[in-house]
Write a protein that holds these residues in place. Structure first.
Motif, PDB file in Angstrom:
ATOM      1  N   UNK A 186      53.767   7.051  42.532  1.00  0.00           N
ATOM      2  CA  UNK A 186      53.641   6.034  41.486  1.00  0.00           C
ATOM      3  C   UNK A 186      53.091   6.686  40.225  1.00  0.00           C
ATOM      4  N   UNK A 187      53.958   7.384  39.519  1.00  0.00           N
ATOM      5  CA  UNK A 187      53.500   8.123  38.339  1.00  0.00           C
ATOM      6  C   UNK A 187      53.053   7.192  37.216  1.00  0.00           C
ATOM      7  N   UNK A 188      53.623   5.988  37.163  1.00  0.00           N
ATOM      8  CA  UNK A 188      53.177   5.021  36.169  1.00  0.00           C
ATOM      9  C   UNK A 188      51.740   4.595  36.419  1.00  0.00           C
ATOM     10  N   UNK A 189      51.405   4.382  37.699  1.00  0.00           N
ATOM     11  CA  UNK A 189      50.041   4.015  38.052  1.00  0.00           C
ATOM     12  C   UNK A 189      49.068   5.144  37.775  1.00  0.00           C
ATOM     13  N   UNK A 190      49.479   6.369  38.088  1.00  0.00           N
ATOM     14  CA  UNK A 190      48.628   7.531  37.818  1.00  0.00           C
ATOM     15  C   UNK A 190      48.407   7.670  36.314  1.00  0.00           C
ATOM     16  N   UNK A 191      49.435   7.450  35.554  1.00  0.00           N
ATOM     17  CA  UNK A 191      49.316   7.519  34.093  1.00  0.00           C
ATOM     18  C   UNK A 191      48.336   6.469  33.574  1.00  0.00           C
ATOM     19  N   UNK A 192      48.421   5.248  34.097  1.00  0.00           N
ATOM     20  CA  UNK A 192      47.518   4.200  33.625  1.00  0.00           C
ATOM     21  C   UNK A 192      46.074   4.503  34.009  1.00  0.00           C
ATOM     22  N   UNK A 193      45.866   5.070  35.206  1.00  0.00           N
ATOM     23  CA  UNK A 193      44.526   5.444  35.617  1.00  0.00           C
ATOM     24  C   UNK A 193      43.946   6.517  34.721  1.00  0.00           C
ATOM     25  N   UNK A 194      44.767   7.499  34.367  1.00  0.00           N
ATOM     26  CA  UNK A 194      44.316   8.582  33.489  1.00  0.00           C
ATOM     27  C   UNK A 194      44.068   8.083  32.071  1.00  0.00           C
ATOM     28  N   UNK A 195      44.942   7.207  31.580  1.00  0.00           N
ATOM     29  CA  UNK A 195      44.794   6.676  30.225  1.00  0.00           C
ATOM     30  C   UNK A 195      43.456   5.961  30.048  1.00  0.00           C
ATOM     31  N   UNK A 196      43.011   5.267  31.094  1.00  0.00           N
ATOM     32  CA  UNK A 196      41.805   4.446  30.999  1.00  0.00           C
ATOM     33  C   UNK A 196      40.523   5.217  31.287  1.00  0.00           C
TER      34      UNK A 196
ATOM     35  N   UNK B 240      51.705  17.010  35.926  1.00  0.00           N
ATOM     36  CA  UNK B 240      52.363  16.850  34.637  1.00  0.00           C
ATOM     37  C   UNK B 240      51.975  15.525  33.986  1.00  0.00           C
ATOM     38  N   UNK B 241      51.960  14.469  34.789  1.00  0.00           N
ATOM     39  CA  UNK B 241      51.655  13.136  34.268  1.00  0.00           C
ATOM     40  C   UNK B 241      50.224  13.056  33.755  1.00  0.00           C
ATOM     41  N   UNK B 242      49.266  13.565  34.526  1.00  0.00           N
ATOM     42  CA  UNK B 242      47.864  13.524  34.104  1.00  0.00           C
ATOM     43  C   UNK B 242      47.655  14.389  32.873  1.00  0.00           C
ATOM     44  N   UNK B 243      48.234  15.585  32.877  1.00  0.00           N
ATOM     45  CA  UNK B 243      48.086  16.468  31.732  1.00  0.00           C
ATOM     46  C   UNK B 243      48.611  15.844  30.454  1.00  0.00           C
ATOM     47  N   UNK B 244      49.769  15.212  30.534  1.00  0.00           N
ATOM     48  CA  UNK B 244      50.351  14.572  29.353  1.00  0.00           C
ATOM     49  C   UNK B 244      49.493  13.404  28.887  1.00  0.00           C
ATOM     50  N   UNK B 245      48.919  12.657  29.842  1.00  0.00           N
ATOM     51  CA  UNK B 245      48.070  11.518  29.475  1.00  0.00           C
ATOM     52  C   UNK B 245      46.809  11.964  28.738  1.00  0.00           C
ATOM     53  N   UNK B 246      46.281  13.126  29.092  1.00  0.00           N
ATOM     54  CA  UNK B 246      45.029  13.605  28.507  1.00  0.00           C
ATOM     55  C   UNK B 246      45.234  14.521  27.305  1.00  0.00           C
ATOM     56  N   UNK B 247      46.457  14.903  27.035  1.00  0.00           N
ATOM     57  CA  UNK B 247      46.732  15.876  25.965  1.00  0.00           C
ATOM     58  C   UNK B 247      46.134  15.421  24.635  1.00  0.00           C
ATOM     59  N   UNK B 248      45.462  16.354  23.984  1.00  0.00           N
ATOM     60  CA  UNK B 248      44.893  16.091  22.672  1.00  0.00           C
ATOM     61  C   UNK B 248      43.549  15.385  22.688  1.00  0.00           C
ATOM     62  N   UNK B 249      43.080  14.980  23.850  1.00  0.00           N
ATOM     63  CA  UNK B 249      41.846  14.195  23.936  1.00  0.00           C
ATOM     64  C   UNK B 249      40.615  15.023  24.259  1.00  0.00           C
ATOM     65  N   UNK B 250      40.826  16.237  24.774  1.00  0.00           N
ATOM     66  CA  UNK B 250      39.749  17.120  25.227  1.00  0.00           C
ATOM     67  C   UNK B 250      38.920  16.487  26.340  1.00  0.00           C
ATOM     68  N   UNK B 251      39.539  15.517  27.035  1.00  0.00           N
ATOM     69  CA  UNK B 251      38.868  14.933  28.197  1.00  0.00           C
ATOM     70  C   UNK B 251      38.985  15.885  29.386  1.00  0.00           C
ATOM     71  N   UNK B 252      38.008  15.864  30.301  1.00  0.00           N
ATOM     72  CA  UNK B 252      38.064  16.742  31.469  1.00  0.00           C
ATOM     73  C   UNK B 252      39.155  16.336  32.460  1.00  0.00           C
ATOM     74  N   UNK B 253      39.810  17.340  32.995  1.00  0.00           N
ATOM     75  CA  UNK B 253      40.796  17.187  34.073  1.00  0.00           C
ATOM     76  C   UNK B 253      40.441  18.246  35.105  1.00  0.00           C
ATOM     77  N   UNK B 254      39.973  17.800  36.264  1.00  0.00           N
ATOM     78  CA  UNK B 254      39.592  18.711  37.341  1.00  0.00           C
ATOM     79  C   UNK B 254      40.660  18.658  38.420  1.00  0.00           C
ATOM     80  N   UNK B 255      41.226  19.800  38.735  1.00  0.00           N
ATOM     81  CA  UNK B 255      42.339  19.886  39.680  1.00  0.00           C
ATOM     82  C   UNK B 255      41.928  20.619  40.945  1.00  0.00           C
ATOM     83  N   UNK B 256      42.266  20.059  42.090  1.00  0.00           N
ATOM     84  CA  UNK B 256      42.053  20.743  43.366  1.00  0.00           C
ATOM     85  C   UNK B 256      43.168  21.753  43.593  1.00  0.00           C
ATOM     86  N   UNK B 257      42.782  22.974  43.961  1.00  0.00           N
ATOM     87  CA  UNK B 257      43.748  24.024  44.276  1.00  0.00           C
ATOM     88  C   UNK B 257      43.290  24.727  45.548  1.00  0.00           C
ATOM     89  N   UNK B 258      44.103  25.667  46.019  1.00  0.00           N
ATOM     90  CA  UNK B 258      43.800  26.354  47.267  1.00  0.00           C
ATOM     91  C   UNK B 258      43.674  27.858  47.094  1.00  0.00           C
TER      92      UNK B 258
END
Length: 298
Positions: free
Chosen positions: A54-64, A92-110
């Motif tokens: 649900x990329x639309x839902x993920x986008x709305x969560x990130x936007x808010x 991709x969706x989260x990154x685009x939602x936060x672009x230009x805002x300098x808000x934190x995005x923490x990603x889990x990796x392995x």
């Protein structure tokens, strides 16, 4: 801060939510089911119904949100293309939602296949690029958003994030030992796994946000740098009262099934830079202490 978390009711995510709430943040978690939503609300968090498709839902969560923590992953080892497609889309969706805002995005990796044969550090860059690579090359894709004004931070988690209630790799190895009536390692068992207790893993994510780790930072959620596989097999053998044996590499697939490619891998990693940056030190039990506690054998 208002923090949006995917995977908020998962093994690591639930610990992250607890630490975020304790630190005074407001949390909204992505919830796939009524049960997941209820679990979040019982803690005092909000639930946003949806999943990784649900990329639309993920986008709305990130936007808010003031910050986003992306922990969810399908982990469909039988159909990696499904997991990769979902991971790529979410990043991709989260990154685009936060672009230009300098808000934190923490990603889990392995740490899988990062630096086999030597201890990985936070300075090592992931060799994986593109949707067909490990975890869809999500780490490198995410770091591209630094130049687009996202405060991007990667947290690489140890292959075993252990503790009471773990249903991951350790639980799988215990189940295999029970089924085979032996606790096994592959060849001499010299390959190593980094490890961290679940509570410590959640704390690192919270500190990464609260201490505002700089954009482009890579953190290692590891408390023990590298535990030989033979020591892990030995602890499981003690816990179950089973003999510890070596299986040859050409028989490991038959013995371990899907766990073979992971338990035979060398995934050692230090966290010196992470500890220095965050002022963090592990406080949870070691892997051996958890395996000896009996929590994996109930």
């Amino acid at each position: 801060m208002q923090v949006f978390i995917t995977g908020a009711t998962g093994w690591i995510g639930s610990a992250v939510v607890d630490h975020m709430l304790d630190a005074g943040h407001e949390v909204t978690g992505l919830a796939r089911s009524d049960a997941s939503a209820a679990a979040l609300e019982a803690k005092g968090a909000r639930a946003l119904r949806g999943d990784l498709d649900d990329l639309g839902g993920i986008r709305s969560g990130a936007d808010a949100a003031d910050a986003v923590v992306h922990l969810a992953n399908k982990h469909d080892f039988a159909n990696p293309a499904v997991s990769n497609r979902a991971e790529r889309g979410a990043v991709q969706t989260i990154g685009e939602a936060l672009a230009g805002s300098h808000r934190p995005f923490i990603l889990a990796a392995g740490l899988a296949s990062l630096t086999p044969g030597r201890v990985a550090t936070e300075e090592d860059r992931s060799p994986f690029h593109g949707i067909d690579s490990m975890r869809a090359g999500g780490e490198n894709l995410a770091l591209e958003f630094v130049e687009q004004g996202v405060n991007m931070v990667v947290v690489r988690f140890a292959p075993t994030v252990h503790g009471d209630g773990d249903q991951g790799f350790m639980a799988g190895l215990v189940a295999t030992a029970r089924a085979k009536a032996v606790s096994a390692h592959i060849e001499d068992g010299g390959n190593r796994w980094a490890a961290i207790h679940r509570g410590d893993a959640g704390r690192i994510v919270q500190l990464a946000l609260d201490k505002r780790a700089p954009a482009g930072t890579i953190l290692h959620a590891t408390a023990e740098t590298g535990i030989p596989a033979r020591d892990i097999a030995g602890a499981i053998g003690r816990g179950l009262g089973l003999p510890v044996v070596s299986v040859p590499a050409d028989g490991a697939g038959e013995h371990f099934g899907w766990l073979n490619k992971f338990f035979g891998a060398d995934m050692a990693a230090s966290s010196d830079a992470t500890r220095a940056l965050l002022g963090w030190a592990p406080g949870g039990r070691t892997l051996a202490e958890d395996l000896d506690s009996g929590c994996y054998y109930r």
